[in-house]
Design a protein around this motif. Structure first.
Motif, short mmCIF file in Angstrom:
data_model
loop_
_atom_site.label_atom_id
_atom_site.label_comp_id
_atom_site.label_asym_id
_atom_site.label_seq_id
_atom_site.Cartn_x
_atom_site.Cartn_y
_atom_site.Cartn_z
N ILE A 7 0.86 -1.20 0.00
CA ILE A 7 0.00 0.00 0.00
C ILE A 7 0.89 1.23 0.00
N THR A 8 0.70 2.04 -1.03
CA THR A 8 1.39 3.32 -1.12
C THR A 8 0.40 4.40 -0.75
N VAL A 9 0.86 5.36 0.05
CA VAL A 9 0.00 6.51 0.31
C VAL A 9 0.59 7.74 -0.40
N ALA A 10 -0.29 8.46 -1.08
CA ALA A 10 0.08 9.71 -1.76
C ALA A 10 -0.70 10.82 -1.04
N PRO A 11 -0.11 11.41 -0.01
CA PRO A 11 -0.92 12.22 0.90
C PRO A 11 -1.28 13.61 0.42
N GLY A 42 -1.01 0.73 7.77
CA GLY A 42 -0.70 -0.33 6.78
C GLY A 42 0.02 0.13 5.53
N ALA A 43 0.36 1.41 5.44
CA ALA A 43 1.12 1.86 4.26
C ALA A 43 2.58 1.44 4.38
N ALA A 44 3.21 1.21 3.23
CA ALA A 44 4.63 0.84 3.22
C ALA A 44 5.48 1.83 2.42
N THR A 262 4.62 -5.08 5.02
CA THR A 262 5.31 -4.13 5.91
C THR A 262 6.28 -3.28 5.08
N ALA A 263 6.65 -2.15 5.68
CA ALA A 263 7.61 -1.28 4.99
C ALA A 263 8.94 -2.00 4.79
#
Ligand code: KMH
Ligand code: ZN
Length: 276
Positions: A7-11, A42-44, A262-263
């Motif tokens: 999971i990538t987050v693009a904040p 859960g973001a990595a 996990t990251a």
């Protein structure tokens, strides 16, 4: 299909103003807090655009360096800087982003209409950016807004060889006005055209958020979520934080029996090098 979901987050992105989305992280403190919370959810990977003191998008190198350092200090996330920046940023500024020494960067594989604007990524720029990622040992994530971008990715790999990290990882950005639509049949067509062995995530912009997320999970892909692409959690319900978007992606991944990666595992998966 991997047993877990990256999971990538693009904040933040470069398109939305803080006034229009008060939960958007625009200061360094807000960005770091969002990243910490999203890692917990859960973001990595964090896909980073930064803002200046007025909240405007910037590619200022000193700020980028400070951002990379602060994110590394506070989180274990893979730090992926955007080389797309904002529509209209110069090619030189976009290339210079790599000097901030991130773990990873985005690399868009072609020009695309972008609402009323044009997001410019002509071949010579793409090629220069790609070779620079190889020299600096930064893992590129290939951003694909259209099916023609997949063809350009093949050309890049044919001419210049494999990316740093040894493995091709792409993100399908779907539902941008001017790019490929965010629906299941387009996702399947794009995935079928990817290079053998490539892994991919998908991002649905706006109303395409949920259809793309479900299609990606069903097709064995990974997910990118965040306020860069999604400002409403549901009809009439503005997003209150990036964390809720990551929480939803993590919950759906668990339902799909592919819990969040996990990251630390993401570093191995992407081939990110250890930093000092
Ligand atoms: N802000 C868009 C013009 C990327 O980060 O590499 C480009 C973009 C892609 O967001
Ligand atoms: Zn971006």
């Amino acid at each position: 299909m991997t047993a877990t979901t990256l999971i990538t987050v693009a904040p933040t992105g470069a398109e939305t103003a803080k006034d229009d989305a008060p939960a958007l992280p625009v200061t360094l403190d807000e960005l770091v807090k969002a990243a910490e919370d999203c890692e917990g959810a859960g973001a990595a990977v964090v896909h980073v655009h930064i803002r200046d003191a007025d909240g405007e998008p910037t590619l200022d190198l000193a700020r980028l360096r400070e951002t990379v350092r602060a994110l590394r200090e506070a989180t274990g996330l893979v730090v992926q800087l955007s080389t797309g920046g904002a529509v209209g940023d110069s090619y030189e500024d976009r290339l210079r982003v790599l000097e901030a020494e991130p773990d990873a960067c985005s690399l868009t594989c072609g020009t695309v209409n972008f609402g009323h604007d044009v997001f410019m990524n002509p071949w010579p720029f793409m090629a220069r950016l790609y070779r620079r990622t190889q020299e600096l040992r930064i893992v590129p994530e290939f951003e694909l807004f259209d099916l023609g971008h997949v063809a350009a990715l093949h050309r890049l790999l044919d001419e210049f060889g494999e990316p740093y990290g040894g493995h091709v990882h792409c993100d399908l950005v779907m539902g941008v006005p001017g790019g490929m639509p965010g629906d299941a049949r387009t996702l399947v067509a794009a995935v079928a055209a990817l290079p053998a062995g490539a892994t991919w995530s998908a991002t649905g912009v706006g109303r395409a958020t949920l259809p793309v997320m479900f299609a990606a999970l069903s097709a064995g892909g990974h997910l990118r979520v965040g306020m860069e692409d999604t400002l409403n959690y549901a009809r009439g319900r503005p997003v209150t934080s990036n964390t809720v978007l990551v929480e939803r992606a993590a919950a759906l991944s668990r339902f799909a029996q592919r819990p969040p990666m996990t990251a630390e595992d993401a570093r191995g998966f992407l081939g990110v090098r250890a930093h000092a």
